[in-house]
Design a protein around this motif. Structure first.
Motif, short mmCIF file in Angstrom:
data_model
loop_
_atom_site.label_atom_id
_atom_site.label_comp_id
_atom_site.label_asym_id
_atom_site.label_seq_id
_atom_site.Cartn_x
_atom_site.Cartn_y
_atom_site.Cartn_z
N MET A 1 42.37 28.13 42.15
CA MET A 1 41.53 27.71 43.25
C MET A 1 40.11 28.20 43.05
N ALA A 2 39.81 28.58 41.84
CA ALA A 2 38.49 29.12 41.54
C ALA A 2 37.42 28.05 41.46
N GLU A 3 37.84 26.78 41.51
CA GLU A 3 36.86 25.70 41.43
C GLU A 3 35.94 25.74 42.64
N LYS A 4 34.65 25.53 42.38
CA LYS A 4 33.69 25.48 43.49
C LYS A 4 33.70 24.10 44.12
N MET A 5 33.56 24.08 45.43
CA MET A 5 33.47 22.81 46.11
C MET A 5 32.05 22.29 45.94
N SER A 6 31.96 21.03 45.59
CA SER A 6 30.66 20.43 45.33
C SER A 6 30.55 19.13 46.10
N LYS A 7 29.34 18.81 46.51
CA LYS A 7 29.12 17.54 47.19
C LYS A 7 29.36 16.37 46.24
N LYS A 8 29.31 16.64 44.94
CA LYS A 8 29.55 15.60 43.94
C LYS A 8 31.05 15.41 43.68
N GLN A 17 42.68 19.53 45.74
CA GLN A 17 42.48 20.94 46.07
C GLN A 17 43.02 21.26 47.46
N LEU A 18 42.82 20.35 48.39
CA LEU A 18 43.32 20.55 49.75
C LEU A 18 44.85 20.64 49.75
N GLU A 19 45.51 19.79 48.98
CA GLU A 19 46.97 19.82 48.89
C GLU A 19 47.45 21.14 48.28
N GLU A 20 46.72 21.66 47.29
CA GLU A 20 47.08 22.95 46.68
C GLU A 20 46.97 24.08 47.72
N ILE A 21 45.93 24.03 48.53
CA ILE A 21 45.74 25.05 49.57
C ILE A 21 46.88 24.98 50.58
N SER A 35 44.66 34.20 53.08
CA SER A 35 45.03 33.06 53.93
C SER A 35 43.82 32.56 54.72
N ILE A 36 43.05 33.48 55.25
CA ILE A 36 41.85 33.11 56.00
C ILE A 36 40.86 32.40 55.09
N ASP A 37 40.65 32.94 53.89
CA ASP A 37 39.73 32.30 52.93
C ASP A 37 40.22 30.91 52.55
N LEU A 38 41.52 30.77 52.30
CA LEU A 38 42.08 29.47 51.95
C LEU A 38 41.94 28.49 53.10
N TYR A 39 42.17 28.97 54.32
CA TYR A 39 42.03 28.11 55.50
C TYR A 39 40.60 27.60 55.63
N GLN A 40 39.63 28.49 55.45
CA GLN A 40 38.22 28.09 55.55
C GLN A 40 37.87 27.07 54.47
N GLN A 41 38.34 27.31 53.26
CA GLN A 41 38.07 26.38 52.18
C GLN A 41 38.74 25.03 52.46
N LYS A 47 36.62 18.36 55.82
CA LYS A 47 35.37 17.77 56.32
C LYS A 47 34.73 16.88 55.25
N LEU A 48 34.75 17.33 54.01
CA LEU A 48 34.20 16.55 52.90
C LEU A 48 34.95 15.23 52.76
N CYS A 49 36.28 15.28 52.81
CA CYS A 49 37.09 14.06 52.71
C CYS A 49 36.80 13.11 53.88
N HIS A 50 36.71 13.67 55.08
CA HIS A 50 36.42 12.86 56.26
C HIS A 50 35.06 12.16 56.12
N THR A 51 34.07 12.90 55.66
CA THR A 51 32.73 12.34 55.48
C THR A 51 32.75 11.21 54.46
N LYS A 52 33.44 11.42 53.36
CA LYS A 52 33.52 10.39 52.33
C LYS A 52 34.22 9.14 52.85
N LEU A 53 35.28 9.32 53.62
CA LEU A 53 35.99 8.17 54.19
C LEU A 53 35.11 7.42 55.19
N LYS A 54 34.37 8.15 56.02
CA LYS A 54 33.48 7.49 56.98
C LYS A 54 32.40 6.69 56.27
#
Length: 80
Positions: A1-8, A17-21, A35-41, A47-54
């Protein structure tokens, strides 16, 4: 889960990544702080997925309603 989340990040990458979390959290053997860190990520990825779908939904509306004619569906990555 070390991958950084990117807008790209693609929708598919974010969902993966969400499924892995979710799997890690469902196992229940993750320490509280992690757990808290994973939840936040996970929330950020959601939110990123929702934005892309919208954005795709808006593009589809534009394509289907522009001048009353339907055009071929072309997805272009967002520039951010």
């Amino acid at each position: 889960m070390a991958e950084k989340m990117s807008k790209k990040m693609t929708f598919e990458e974010a969902m993966e990544q969400l499924e892995e979390i979710v799997e890690k959290l469902e196992q229940g053997d993750v320490p509280l702080e992690e757990s808290i860190d994973l939840y936040q990520q996970g929330m950020k990825l959601s939110k990123l997925c929702h934005t892309k779908l919208k954005n795709v939904e808006k593009k589809m509306d534009t394509i289907l309603h522009e001048d009353g004619e339907e055009e071929p569906f072309i997805i272009q990555e967002e520039d951010r």
